[in-house]
Design a protein around this motif. Sequence first.
Motif: not given
Length: 215
Positions: A59-63, A65-75
Motif C-alpha cells: 500500500f501507499t498513503f499520504l501521511n 506530514d504530506s509524505v508518501l509512506i508504504s508497507d515498506k515503512d513497516f518492514d
Amino acid sequence: MIKSSFHNYLGALLFAVTLHSCTGDSQKKLPIIGERATEERIVDGQTVVDTVYHQIPPFTFLNQDSVLISDKDFDNKVYIANFFFTHCPSICPTMQRNMLKVYEKYRGNHDVAFLSHSIDFKYDSPSVLKSYAKKLGVDDERWQFVTGTKKDIYGIAEKYLVYTKEDSAAPGGYDHQGYLVLIDQNKRIRGAYDGTNDEQVAQLMEDLGILLKEQ
C-alpha cells in the motif's frame, strides 16, 4: 463483504484470542488470522506443501506530514492498525485514547509501530491529521496517520478485516468498526481487539508482548 460477515468473523476471532490466553506461558502463541491456502514446491526432488497465510498487501498513503509512506515503512516491525476519522463523534475518541496507551507503553521501542487510516477522504487532509496527532500527544514517527482515496482506504480496510462505510445516517457520516488490528513482521494478522473495551485493550498489550518474543 457485508457488515454482518465482519462482525461474525471478528467475533469468532476475539473468542480465539481469549481462548489462547488461557494456556500456559510456555504454550502461548498467537493465532494467524484470515484465509489460507496451500502451494506445492519441489525440494531435492520431493514435493513440499507450504501454507500460504493471508497478508496485508502493498500500500501507499499520504501521511500527516504530506509524505508518501508504504508497507515498506513497516518492514521488520510489529504494528497496530485501525480506522477512524478526526471529527468522529462516537467510538473514535475512546479508541484512539486506548491506542495511545499502547503507544505510550512502548515508547522508545522502534520495533513497534502504529498506523491509523482516516476513512474521511473528503475532510481529513494531512494538515488536519497533523493537528489531530499533536492534540492526541503523538510526537514521533512511530505512529502514522494516513489518508488516501476512498477506493484505496476502504479497500485496505477489507484486507485488515475491518468494516468501513460512508453512511449519511451514521454519526459523523461514516460507519466503521473500532478494532485495533495486530500485524506481525510478515504482514499477517495476529489479533483484533475492540478499541473501546478496556479488557480487550489490556489483552492487546499482553499479546503484543507475546508476539515480540515470538518474533
